[in-house]
Write an enzyme that holds these catalytic residues in place. Structure first.
Site, PDB file in Angstrom:
ATOM      1  N   ASP A  49       0.854  -1.198   0.000  1.00 46.45           N
ATOM      2  CA  ASP A  49       0.000   0.000   0.000  1.00 46.45           C
ATOM      3  C   ASP A  49       0.886   1.242   0.000  1.00 46.45           C
ATOM      4  O   ASP A  49       2.040   1.212  -0.452  1.00 46.45           O
ATOM      5  CB  ASP A  49      -0.942  -0.060   1.218  1.00 46.45           C
ATOM      6  CG  ASP A  49      -2.259   0.675   1.008  1.00 46.45           C
ATOM      7  OD1 ASP A  49      -2.269   1.922   1.122  1.00 46.45           O
ATOM      8  OD2 ASP A  49      -3.277   0.016   0.727  1.00 46.45           O
ATOM      9  N   ASP A  50       0.394   2.327   0.498  1.00 49.89           N
ATOM     10  CA  ASP A  50       1.063   3.634   0.497  1.00 49.89           C
ATOM     11  C   ASP A  50       2.450   3.570   1.179  1.00 49.89           C
ATOM     12  O   ASP A  50       2.712   2.662   1.967  1.00 49.89           O
ATOM     13  CB  ASP A  50       0.159   4.619   1.261  1.00 49.89           C
ATOM     14  CG  ASP A  50       0.383   6.061   0.837  1.00 49.89           C
ATOM     15  OD1 ASP A  50       1.345   6.333   0.118  1.00 49.89           O
ATOM     16  OD2 ASP A  50      -0.439   6.906   1.236  1.00 49.89           O
ATOM     17  N   LYS A 125      -3.679  -0.549  -6.617  1.00 54.25           N
ATOM     18  CA  LYS A 125      -4.696   0.136  -5.806  1.00 54.25           C
ATOM     19  C   LYS A 125      -4.529   1.622  -6.053  1.00 54.25           C
ATOM     20  O   LYS A 125      -3.408   2.142  -5.997  1.00 54.25           O
ATOM     21  CB  LYS A 125      -4.501  -0.203  -4.330  1.00 54.25           C
ATOM     22  CG  LYS A 125      -5.433   0.581  -3.406  1.00 54.25           C
ATOM     23  CD  LYS A 125      -5.350   0.061  -1.988  1.00 54.25           C
ATOM     24  CE  LYS A 125      -6.101   0.970  -1.020  1.00 54.25           C
ATOM     25  NZ  LYS A 125      -5.988   0.510   0.366  1.00 54.25           N
ATOM     26  N   ASP A 127      -5.807   5.417  -5.110  1.00 52.38           N
ATOM     27  CA  ASP A 127      -6.483   6.196  -4.070  1.00 52.38           C
ATOM     28  C   ASP A 127      -6.987   7.549  -4.599  1.00 52.38           C
ATOM     29  O   ASP A 127      -6.847   7.836  -5.794  1.00 52.38           O
ATOM     30  CB  ASP A 127      -5.489   6.379  -2.900  1.00 52.38           C
ATOM     31  CG  ASP A 127      -6.152   6.201  -1.550  1.00 52.38           C
ATOM     32  OD1 ASP A 127      -7.334   6.545  -1.427  1.00 52.38           O
ATOM     33  OD2 ASP A 127      -5.472   5.730  -0.614  1.00 52.38           O
ATOM     34  N   TRP A 162     -13.618   5.866  -2.010  1.00 51.91           N
ATOM     35  CA  TRP A 162     -14.451   5.880  -0.789  1.00 51.91           C
ATOM     36  C   TRP A 162     -15.925   6.239  -1.049  1.00 51.91           C
ATOM     37  O   TRP A 162     -16.607   6.786  -0.175  1.00 51.91           O
ATOM     38  CB  TRP A 162     -13.890   6.862   0.254  1.00 51.91           C
ATOM     39  CG  TRP A 162     -12.412   7.010   0.258  1.00 51.91           C
ATOM     40  CD1 TRP A 162     -11.505   6.032   0.544  1.00 51.91           C
ATOM     41  CD2 TRP A 162     -11.644   8.192  -0.033  1.00 51.91           C
ATOM     42  NE1 TRP A 162     -10.231   6.540   0.458  1.00 51.91           N
ATOM     43  CE2 TRP A 162     -10.293   7.854   0.113  1.00 51.91           C
ATOM     44  CE3 TRP A 162     -11.978   9.502  -0.389  1.00 51.91           C
ATOM     45  CZ2 TRP A 162      -9.262   8.779  -0.093  1.00 51.91           C
ATOM     46  CZ3 TRP A 162     -10.963  10.430  -0.601  1.00 51.91           C
ATOM     47  CH2 TRP A 162      -9.624  10.062  -0.457  1.00 51.91           C
ATOM     48  N   GLY A 163     -16.401   5.990  -2.264  1.00 47.85           N
ATOM     49  CA  GLY A 163     -17.808   6.284  -2.549  1.00 47.85           C
ATOM     50  C   GLY A 163     -18.063   7.739  -2.895  1.00 47.85           C
ATOM     51  O   GLY A 163     -19.213   8.149  -3.097  1.00 47.85           O
ATOM     52  N   ASP A 165     -18.272  11.262  -5.064  1.00 45.07           N
ATOM     53  CA  ASP A 165     -18.694  11.587  -6.436  1.00 45.07           C
ATOM     54  C   ASP A 165     -19.526  10.454  -7.050  1.00 45.07           C
ATOM     55  O   ASP A 165     -19.401  10.141  -8.230  1.00 45.07           O
ATOM     56  CB  ASP A 165     -17.471  11.893  -7.339  1.00 45.07           C
ATOM     57  CG  ASP A 165     -16.639  13.039  -6.776  1.00 45.07           C
ATOM     58  OD1 ASP A 165     -17.240  13.961  -6.189  1.00 45.07           O
ATOM     59  OD2 ASP A 165     -15.405  12.987  -6.884  1.00 45.07           O
ATOM     60  N   ARG A 180     -13.744   0.791  -3.832  1.00 49.91           N
ATOM     61  CA  ARG A 180     -14.232   1.106  -2.492  1.00 49.91           C
ATOM     62  C   ARG A 180     -15.390   2.082  -2.637  1.00 49.91           C
ATOM     63  O   ARG A 180     -15.271   3.090  -3.330  1.00 49.91           O
ATOM     64  CB  ARG A 180     -13.107   1.759  -1.704  1.00 49.91           C
ATOM     65  CG  ARG A 180     -11.990   0.795  -1.278  1.00 49.91           C
ATOM     66  CD  ARG A 180     -12.272   0.225   0.096  1.00 49.91           C
ATOM     67  NE  ARG A 180     -12.496   1.298   1.033  1.00 49.91           N
ATOM     68  CZ  ARG A 180     -11.515   2.032   1.575  1.00 49.91           C
ATOM     69  NH1 ARG A 180     -10.260   1.778   1.298  1.00 49.91           N
ATOM     70  NH2 ARG A 180     -11.802   3.007   2.416  1.00 49.91           N
ATOM     71  N   ASP A 184     -12.838   4.188   5.348  1.00 51.28           N
ATOM     72  CA  ASP A 184     -11.817   3.244   5.823  1.00 51.28           C
ATOM     73  C   ASP A 184     -12.309   2.411   7.012  1.00 51.28           C
ATOM     74  O   ASP A 184     -12.940   2.931   7.926  1.00 51.28           O
ATOM     75  CB  ASP A 184     -10.571   4.010   6.285  1.00 51.28           C
ATOM     76  CG  ASP A 184      -9.718   4.463   5.122  1.00 51.28           C
ATOM     77  OD1 ASP A 184     -10.190   4.392   3.968  1.00 51.28           O
ATOM     78  OD2 ASP A 184      -8.582   4.887   5.374  1.00 51.28           O
TER      79      ASP A 184
HETATM   80  C1  GAL Z   1      -6.712   5.707   2.300  1.00 55.29           C
HETATM   81  C2  GAL Z   1      -7.213   4.348   1.855  1.00 55.29           C
HETATM   82  C3  GAL Z   1      -6.534   3.308   2.736  1.00 55.29           C
HETATM   83  C4  GAL Z   1      -5.040   3.407   2.573  1.00 55.29           C
HETATM   84  C5  GAL Z   1      -4.562   4.815   2.868  1.00 55.29           C
HETATM   85  C6  GAL Z   1      -3.082   5.001   2.557  1.00 55.29           C
HETATM   86  O1  GAL Z   1      -7.284   6.680   1.507  1.00 55.29           O
HETATM   87  O2  GAL Z   1      -8.610   4.296   1.981  1.00 55.29           O
HETATM   88  O3  GAL Z   1      -7.004   2.015   2.391  1.00 55.29           O
HETATM   89  O4  GAL Z   1      -4.680   3.027   1.264  1.00 55.29           O
HETATM   90  O5  GAL Z   1      -5.294   5.779   2.135  1.00 55.29           O
HETATM   91  O6  GAL Z   1      -2.635   6.297   2.828  1.00 55.29           O
END
Ligand code: GAL
Length: 381
Positions: A49-50, A125, A127, A162-163, A165, A180, A184
């Site tokens: 991830d990030d 993924k 974001d 995150w839903g 728009d 998504r 979160d």
């Molecule tokens: C959020 C995302 C999380 C994670 C996070 C990383 O926006 O919903 O699942 O990826 O960023 O910073």
């Protein structure tokens, strides 16, 4: 190749490790995916991830893996993951920066897709932080989808806005394979319950090749996250994790594990590798569940869901969202069963036992936060 006919299964670094990631963690987790049996159970993707890159691109505009975290580079890590028979995923963002402040793919979509393809990435993924106000979100998802679809490698596109728009209205046509449509998850019962309830009406938009992602699993975390934004003291009970997993499975969510798979308890393994529950999630037809509120006494407590499966059976789930015991029932006529001449043979997917043949209806009393998951086969009496 068409990707994601069924909800993707895998593991992601974020829920437990946040920015504390490195190549040893990824390799050890790939090893654990195989050794624990998760791979044999169907889990496939290992996703970073990030927080994996440097804060700046190089002089040619390319993303640069953080050499302290990934001294061998991302390609070497991807190669290792592939050598275990698994697939490899990474993370970027629609905006100028990722949510944690690393470079995002805005205006670099095609360059980044090419880089990911060169590294052997199988899953992205994507974001939604730091999107310029002037830019249109759906267009940015379409752009990255186009870049991925033309980068020379099959890369599953996991959207994460995150839903916002009205995601459900345009995401399927963008080319994303999962999305998504809610906020979160946290390692708490309250969060599990809120997400499940908020996503029930979204399920009708989900289907093969583009699945509604309820967010990564917190099963097995037990409050042990290093991630301050996810951790909740103590986390959940084993029963709550079982209910969480059942809800996600029943609602056809991708199942991306979020705990430390190198150190799972036996209970966690039993949950994540329950083949009967996984089969409900991975049914070929991926039918949207029909849901209703059914309770004995206290309103809004027991949710019931059922959905048809490929072989003529039905999956059924009862979920007690209330803190105390509460009962609920299903009238088989509501599922389509004639009122005479037919019954349902019920099989309990957590107890792994045949409950016998029932006619007319089935009634269950559940402890607070517990669930009952059944597979029903139609029988002629
Ligand atoms: C959020 C995302 C999380 C994670 C996070 C990383 O926006 O919903 O699942 O990826 O960023 O910073």
């Amino acid at each position: 190749m068409a990707l994601a006919a069924k909800p993707p299964l895998g593991w992601n670094t974020w829920n437990t490790f946040s920015h504390e990631i490195n190549e040893d963690l990824i390799k050890e987790s790939a090893d654990a995916m195989v050794a624990s049996g998760l791979k044999d159970a169907g889990y496939e993707y290992i996703v970073i991830d990030d927080c994996w890159s440097l804060r700046e691109r190089d002089e040619n505009g390319h993303l640069v893996p953080d050499p302290e975290k990934f001294p061998s580079g991302i390609k070497a890590v991807a190669d290792y993951v592939h050598s275990k028979g698994l697939k490899f995923g990474i993370y970027s963002c629609v905006g100028t920066h990722t949510c944690a402040g690393y470079p995002g793919s805005y205006d670099y979509e095609f360059i980044d897709a090419e880089t990911f393809a060169e590294w052997g990435v199988d899953y992205l993924k994507y974001d939604y932080c730091f999107k310029p106000r002037s830019a249109d979100g759906p267009t940015l998802y379409r752009r990255m989808a186009m870049a991925l679809r033309n980068c020379g490698r099959d890369i599953l596109f996991s959207a994460c806005n995150w839903g916002e728009d009205n995601t459900t209205e345009w995401i399927r046509s963008s080319g994303a394979h999962m999305y998504r449509s809610g906020s979160d998850i946290l390692d708490s019962w309250q969060s599990i319950k809120t997400i499940a309830a908020s996503q029930m009406d979204m399920e009708k938009f989900s289907g093969p090749y583009c699945h509604n992602d309820l967010d990564m699993l917190v099963v097995g975390m037990y409050g042990k996250s290093h991630n301050g934004t996810i951790a909740v003291n103590g986390g959940c009970t084993t029963e709550e994790y079982r209910t969480h997993f059942s809800l996600w499975a029943m609602m056809n969510s991708p199942l991306m594990i979020g705990c430390d798979i190198r150190n799972m308890t036996e209970e966690t393994k039993d949950i994540l590798m329950n083949k009967d529950i996984l089969a409900i999630n991975q049914d070929t037809e991926v039918r949207t569940p029909c849901w209703r509120k059914e309770w004995d006494a206290v309103p809004e407590t027991v949710m019931l869901m059922f959905k048809p499966l490929e072989n003529g059976d039905y999956a059924m789930g009862f979920f007690n969202f209330y803190d105390d015991d509460c009962g609920g029932r299903i009238h088989f006529a509501d599922m389509g069963l004639p009122t005479h001449g037919y019954g349902l043979r019920l099989y309990d997917l957590w107890e792994h036992k045949d409950l016998g043949v029932f006619t007319d209806r089935y009634h269950v009393v559940l402890k607070g936060h517990h669930c009952k998951m059944l597979r029903a086969s139609v029988v002629k009496l």
